[in-house]
Design an enzyme around this catalytic site. Structure first.
Site, PDB file in Angstrom:
ATOM      1  N   SER A  89      64.756   8.387  17.842  1.00  0.00           N
ATOM      2  CA  SER A  89      65.463   9.307  19.546  1.00  0.00           C
ATOM      3  C   SER A  89      65.322   8.528  20.095  1.00  0.00           C
ATOM      4  O   SER A  89      64.385   8.190  20.479  1.00  0.00           O
ATOM      5  CB  SER A  89      64.482  10.575  19.315  1.00  0.00           C
ATOM      6  OG  SER A  89      64.189  11.165  20.680  1.00  0.00           O
ATOM      7  N   GLU A 113      64.139   9.778  22.626  1.00  0.00           N
ATOM      8  CA  GLU A 113      62.907   9.824  23.661  1.00  0.00           C
ATOM      9  C   GLU A 113      61.905   8.210  23.531  1.00  0.00           C
ATOM     10  O   GLU A 113      60.676   8.344  23.935  1.00  0.00           O
ATOM     11  CB  GLU A 113      62.576  10.908  23.667  1.00  0.00           C
ATOM     12  CG  GLU A 113      62.611  12.556  24.021  1.00  0.00           C
ATOM     13  CD  GLU A 113      62.668  12.686  24.772  1.00  0.00           C
ATOM     14  OE1 GLU A 113      61.384  12.536  25.558  1.00  0.00           O
ATOM     15  OE2 GLU A 113      63.913  13.722  25.474  1.00  0.00           O
ATOM     16  N   TYR A 158      55.619  12.624  21.773  1.00  0.00           N
ATOM     17  CA  TYR A 158      56.801  12.519  20.497  1.00  0.00           C
ATOM     18  C   TYR A 158      57.690  11.482  20.483  1.00  0.00           C
ATOM     19  O   TYR A 158      57.929  11.317  19.380  1.00  0.00           O
ATOM     20  CB  TYR A 158      58.404  13.425  20.999  1.00  0.00           C
ATOM     21  CG  TYR A 158      59.282  13.836  20.356  1.00  0.00           C
ATOM     22  CD1 TYR A 158      59.812  14.473  18.611  1.00  0.00           C
ATOM     23  CD2 TYR A 158      60.312  13.309  20.822  1.00  0.00           C
ATOM     24  CE1 TYR A 158      60.377  14.150  18.348  1.00  0.00           C
ATOM     25  CE2 TYR A 158      61.473  13.240  20.243  1.00  0.00           C
ATOM     26  CZ  TYR A 158      61.776  13.941  19.054  1.00  0.00           C
ATOM     27  OH  TYR A 158      62.720  13.739  17.614  1.00  0.00           O
TER      28      TYR A 158
HETATM   29  N1  LIG Z   1      68.521  16.918  17.931  1.00  0.00           N
HETATM   30  C1  LIG Z   1      68.530  16.466  18.794  1.00  0.00           C
HETATM   31  O1  LIG Z   1      68.912  16.429  19.989  1.00  0.00           O
HETATM   32  C2  LIG Z   1      67.648  14.489  18.215  1.00  0.00           C
HETATM   33  C3  LIG Z   1      68.170  13.796  18.868  1.00  0.00           C
HETATM   34  C4  LIG Z   1      67.158  12.384  18.202  1.00  0.00           C
HETATM   35  C5  LIG Z   1      66.512  12.793  17.650  1.00  0.00           C
HETATM   36  N2  LIG Z   1      66.525  13.568  16.691  1.00  0.00           N
HETATM   37  C6  LIG Z   1      65.509  13.996  15.376  1.00  0.00           C
HETATM   38  O2  LIG Z   1      66.316  14.512  14.297  1.00  0.00           O
HETATM   39  C7  LIG Z   1      65.894  14.576  13.543  1.00  0.00           C
HETATM   40  C8  LIG Z   1      66.578  16.403  13.093  1.00  0.00           C
HETATM   41  O3  LIG Z   1      66.637  17.206  14.647  1.00  0.00           O
HETATM   42  P1  LIG Z   1      67.403  18.754  14.521  1.00  0.00           P
HETATM   43  O4  LIG Z   1      67.201  18.638  16.066  1.00  0.00           O
HETATM   44  O5  LIG Z   1      68.081  19.007  13.395  1.00  0.00           O
HETATM   45  O6  LIG Z   1      66.049  18.843  14.190  1.00  0.00           O
HETATM   46  P2  LIG Z   1      65.101  20.565  14.260  1.00  0.00           P
HETATM   47  O7  LIG Z   1      66.233  21.478  13.937  1.00  0.00           O
HETATM   48  O8  LIG Z   1      64.596  21.537  14.523  1.00  0.00           O
HETATM   49  O9  LIG Z   1      64.793  20.265  12.424  1.00  0.00           O
HETATM   50  C9  LIG Z   1      64.186  19.908  12.388  1.00  0.00           C
HETATM   51  C10 LIG Z   1      63.958  19.875  10.639  1.00  0.00           C
HETATM   52  O10 LIG Z   1      62.248  19.322  10.083  1.00  0.00           O
HETATM   53  C11 LIG Z   1      61.893  20.044   9.554  1.00  0.00           C
HETATM   54  N3  LIG Z   1      60.467  19.877   9.226  1.00  0.00           N
HETATM   55  C12 LIG Z   1      59.027  19.668  10.098  1.00  0.00           C
HETATM   56  N4  LIG Z   1      58.432  19.268   9.660  1.00  0.00           N
HETATM   57  C13 LIG Z   1      58.338  18.909   8.577  1.00  0.00           C
HETATM   58  C14 LIG Z   1      57.550  18.688   7.500  1.00  0.00           C
HETATM   59  N5  LIG Z   1      56.312  18.407   8.213  1.00  0.00           N
HETATM   60  N6  LIG Z   1      58.073  18.392   5.908  1.00  0.00           N
HETATM   61  C15 LIG Z   1      59.380  18.437   6.133  1.00  0.00           C
HETATM   62  N7  LIG Z   1      59.794  19.090   6.885  1.00  0.00           N
HETATM   63  C16 LIG Z   1      59.444  19.489   8.305  1.00  0.00           C
HETATM   64  C17 LIG Z   1      61.796  22.112   9.557  1.00  0.00           C
HETATM   65  O11 LIG Z   1      61.543  22.195   8.586  1.00  0.00           O
HETATM   66  P3  LIG Z   1      61.329  24.554   8.985  1.00  0.00           P
HETATM   67  O12 LIG Z   1      62.394  24.441   8.944  1.00  0.00           O
HETATM   68  O13 LIG Z   1      60.253  24.184   8.218  1.00  0.00           O
HETATM   69  O14 LIG Z   1      60.897  23.642  10.641  1.00  0.00           O
HETATM   70  C18 LIG Z   1      62.980  21.253  10.134  1.00  0.00           C
HETATM   71  O15 LIG Z   1      63.915  21.792   9.368  1.00  0.00           O
HETATM   72  C19 LIG Z   1      64.717  15.564  14.157  1.00  0.00           C
HETATM   73  O16 LIG Z   1      63.536  14.296  13.127  1.00  0.00           O
HETATM   74  C20 LIG Z   1      64.219  14.875  15.416  1.00  0.00           C
HETATM   75  O17 LIG Z   1      63.617  14.904  15.628  1.00  0.00           O
HETATM   76  C21 LIG Z   1      67.106  14.487  17.173  1.00  0.00           C
END
Ligand SMILES: NC(=O)c1ccc[n+]([C@@H]2O[C@H](COP(=O)([O-])OP(=O)(O)OC[C@H]3O[C@@H](n4cnc5c(N)ncnc54)[C@H](OP(=O)(O)O)[C@@H]3O)[C@@H](O)[C@H]2O)c1
Length: 340
Positions: free
Chosen positions: A145, A147, A170
């Site tokens: 990320s 971040e 984070y």
């Molecule tokens: N979106 C952005 O702008 C952005 C930018 C940089 C990096 N990222 C990273 O990219 C990834 C995807 O982002 P996103 O926006 O799709 O995030 P998101 O919509 O918040 O989805 C997070 C996912 O992680 C799952 N999760 C949480 N805790 C877990 C655990 N202990 N074991 C297995 N699964 C778990 C959640 O499951 P539940 O549905 O059960 O909660 C959900 O499916 C994340 O790692 C995030 O940190 C995102």
């Protein structure tokens, strides 16, 4: 002292089934995971979507349309439960493992820092160890990320060589896992890749993220279902992209001929105020009549400006984003207007 001999992963061809490759996706119920599952299914993959057991219905809202697809396999596991990830990798031995699962909310990470490190750092270690032990031919992608950057003293734009000084639990959790990926790549010869993704949005963004909170509130206010929108810092600047395009970048990073690190960003930055202004303007309202400030929404530490330099991925893989900031805002608002 003699240098430790580098171990290399056995040169085993990627395992393919008649129907195509196999992939495990953690975080499949999330924004990016749901788009990635669609992308891989469209390419003929067998997709193993990792879900956590939750007590309420609704957590599969983003992937309900995939659950009947014979190539989509719903599996229960948890990054905080090592044996479940270990057993899954040992059983599936996938061609590709996309680790998108995370405690992904920056402000919440200040409230649950230990949990954030457990899921986002130890969870990554768990997955890498499972691959090293049971399936070293598996390619691994880690969702890093922007971040991980954030020191106000470091000039923007940020690229793969910019010093990383995170400002939140984070960011720390993601930076630690980023280093673990490098270590498993260099030390054990795993195909371990990472994309440093800047913010990316879509109608599937979680409702407690600021962009979705804004688009949803604008739709509700327009329909007379809500009066005010409470926000924290409006001055933070973010480089906002479009999730389906960023997921395509993730896929391309995994298909590259060697494991590497790529910044994925649009190269444009906008304040949260601009996002708010554009969203209200789109439905013919003036944001100043509805938005109020609340201190509780401020973070203890803020990253004032995020702006990415995606030159490397553009030159190496040919990836570049197309969707512009205003279109992202409008599409999110339109979606919420239609779906309320
Ligand atoms: N979106 C952005 O702008 C952005 C930018 C940089 C990096 N990222 C990273 O990219 C990834 C995807 O982002 P996103 O926006 O799709 O995030 P998101 O919509 O918040 O989805 C997070 C996912 O992680 C799952 N999760 C949480 N805790 C877990 C655990 N202990 N074991 C297995 N699964 C778990 C959640 O499951 P539940 O549905 O059960 O909660 C959900 O499916 C994340 O790692 C995030 O940190 C995102």
């Amino acid at each position: 002292m003699a240098a430790a001999k580098k171990k290399t992963a056995p040169k085993k061809p990627a395992r393919t089934t008649q129907k195509g490759k196999t992939a495990i996706i953690t975080g499949v119920t999330g924004q990016d995971g749901s788009y990635l599952a669609e992308l891989l299914l469209g390419k003929g993959y067998q997709v193993y979507g990792v879900m956590r057991r939750v007590s309420s219905f609704g957590s599969t809202g983003r992937i309900d349309h995939l659950l009947d697809n014979p190539n989509f396999h719903k599996v229960y596991a948890d990054l905080d439960d090592g044996p479940s990830i270990d057993a899954l990798v040992a059983k599936v031995k996938p061609d590709e493992f996309y680790n998108l699962g995370a405690m992904s909310h920056v402000r919440v990470s200040f409230e649950v820092p230990r949990y954030t490190i457990a899921t986002n750092t130890l969870g990554v270690l768990t997955a890498l160890e499972a691959i090293r032990q049971h399936s070293p031919h598996t390619k691994f992608y880690q969702a890093s990320s922007s971040e991980m950057f954030g020191d106000p003293g470091v000039p923007v734009p940020f690229n793969e060589k910019t010093p990383m000084i995170p400002q939140s639990p984070y960011g720390v959790s993601k930076l630690a896992s980023y280093h673990l990926v490098q270590q498993y790549k260099n030390g054990y010869g795993l195909f371990a890749t990472t994309g440093i993704l800047f913010n990316h949005e879509s109608p599937r963004r979680g409702e407690n993220f600021v962009t979705k909170k804004i688009s949803l509130a604008v739709a509700r206010i327009k329909k007379g279902l809500q009066d005010k929108l409470e926000l924290g810092n409006l001055d933070a600047k973010r480089d906002w992209g479009w999730s389906p395009e960023f997921v395509e970048a993730i896929y391309q990073i995994m298909q590259h001929d060697k494991p590497d690190t790529f910044v994925v960003a649009t190269g444009e930055t906008h304040t949260i105020r601009e996002f708010v202004e554009e969203a209200f303007k789109h439905v013919g309202l003036n944001w100043k009549d509805y938005v109020t400030f609340h201190e509780k929404l401020l973070r203890p530490n803020e990253v004032p400006k995020l702006l990415g330099d995606a030159t490397k991925i553009r030159k190496t893989l040919g990836w570049k984003p197309a969707k512009k900031f205003k279109d992202i805002v409008r599409e999110m608002v339109d979606h919420d207007l239609q779906n309320l």
